[in-house]
Write an enzyme that holds these catalytic residues in place. Structure first.
Site, mmCIF file in Angstrom:
data_model
loop_
_atom_site.group_PDB
_atom_site.id
_atom_site.type_symbol
_atom_site.label_atom_id
_atom_site.label_comp_id
_atom_site.label_asym_id
_atom_site.label_seq_id
_atom_site.Cartn_x
_atom_site.Cartn_y
_atom_site.Cartn_z
ATOM 1 N N ASP A 15 0.803 -1.064 -0.057
ATOM 2 C CA ASP A 15 0.032 -0.062 -0.113
ATOM 3 C C ASP A 15 0.840 1.125 -0.005
ATOM 4 O OD1 ASP A 15 -2.223 1.532 0.590
ATOM 5 O OD2 ASP A 15 -1.531 1.968 2.347
ATOM 6 N N ASP A 53 -0.388 5.249 0.657
ATOM 7 C CA ASP A 53 -0.376 6.132 1.760
ATOM 8 C C ASP A 53 -0.645 5.670 3.324
ATOM 9 O OD1 ASP A 53 -0.552 8.626 -0.077
ATOM 10 O OD2 ASP A 53 -2.088 7.200 -0.778
ATOM 11 N N ASP A 96 -1.360 -0.824 6.234
ATOM 12 C CA ASP A 96 -1.601 0.133 7.356
ATOM 13 C C ASP A 96 -3.002 0.148 7.947
ATOM 14 O OD1 ASP A 96 -2.361 3.437 7.056
ATOM 15 O OD2 ASP A 96 -2.202 2.197 5.218
#
Length: 227
Positions: free
Chosen positions: A12, A14, A171
Site C-alpha cells: 500500500d 499512503d 496500514d
C-alpha cells in the site's frame, strides 16, 4: 517473475510507504470548505483511511448533501492533494530501508493503492521511490477498491505472481481484509495503533501493533526469508 523464494511484495502507499495522510486530510478539508463544509475533522478523516479516494468523496458528498458531481469533487480533491504532495510527503525511514533490502535481492515489488494514478506517480517521483517500483495499480484501474481484493489481484497479475506467493504490506483495516480476500499473506503496520486490536489486524501474518514506530526493516526481511 518472482525471485528464488517465489515471493513478491505488494505495498500500500499512503500511510504504509509514505507519511501522506495529513495531506489527504488537508486536501479533503479544502475541497469540502469550497462547498461550505467547515467542520470536517481529522477524526472523521481517519474513518476513510484505506478506502479509495473515489469512495471517500462519494460518501462525503452524500453525507454533506453536496450537489456537485463526484467526478468534479474528485478532481478538486486531487488538485489540492497534488499541490501538497510534491513538497511535504516523506518516506517512513524503516519502510525505505525495507524497500532497499528487497530491491537488493531482486524481489518483485508493486504498489497497489486506493489513490489516483496521478497521485501515486507524483508521490513515487517526489520521494524517489519511483526507481524501485515499475508496477503500480490504482483503484481507478479495477472494478472495486479495498476492502475488495481487486487492486492486489491485479498487482499480482502484472507481476506474474500467484496470489499465494504474494505478501501485502498494509496500514489500514480495509487493506488487510483485501489482502486476505486475495489469498495473500499480510504484514500489518497500523497507521492508527489504537486499531491494532481489531480482529482483521490480529489476523495478519506479521503485526506491528505499535505501527511505524515499531516496524523493523531487517526483522521483516528476515521473516520473509524464513517463511
Amino acid at each position: 517473475m518472482s525471485d528464488e523464494r517465489g515471493t513478491s511484495v505488494i505495498f500500500d502507499l499512503d500511510g504504509t510507504l509514505v507519511d501522506s495522510e495529513l495531506n489527504y486530510y488537508e486536501a479533503g478539508r479544502r475541497m469540502l470548505a469550497e462547498h461550505g463544509v467547515m467542520d470536517f475533522s481529522w477524526e472523521r478523516h481517519t474513518d476513510f483511511i484505506g478506502i479509495s479516494t473515489r469512495e471517500t468523496v462519494t460518501t462525503l458528498r452524500e453525507e454533506y448533501g453536496i450537489d456537485t458531481p463526484v467526478d468534479a469533487l474528485l478532481a478538486d480533491k486531487n488538485r489540492h492533494y497534488l499541490a501538497l504532495a510534491g513538497t511535504s510527503t516523506t518516506v517512513f525511514p524503516e519502510m525505505g530501508k525495507f524497500v532497499e533490502l528487497l530491491h537488493g535481492d531482486g524481489t518483485p515489488m508493486a504498489v497497489a493503492s486506493g489513490s489516483s494514478r496521478a497521485a501515486i506517480e507524483a508521490i513515487l517521483r517526489g520521494t524517489g521511490l519511483d526507481v524501485y517500483f515499475r508496477t503500480i495499480v490504482s483503484a481507478e484501474e479495477v472494478p472495486q477498491g479495498k476492502p475488495a481484493p481487486d487492486v492486489f489481484e491485479e498487482a499480482a497479475r502484472r507481476l506474474g505472481s500467484a496470489p499465494g506467493d504474494c505478501v501485502v504490506v498494509e496500514d489500514a483495516l480495509p487493506g488487510v481484509v483485501a489482502a486476505r480476500a486475495a489469498g495473500m499473506r499480510c504484514v500489518a503496520v497500523p497507521y492508527v495503533p489504537a486499531t491494532a486490536a481489531d480482529p482483521a489486524f490480529q489476523s495478519a501474518d506479521l503485526l506491528y501493533a505499535g505501527g511505524q514506530a515499531e516496524f523493523s526493516a531487517q526483522a521483516t526481511y528476515d521473516w520473509l526469508n524464513s517463511h
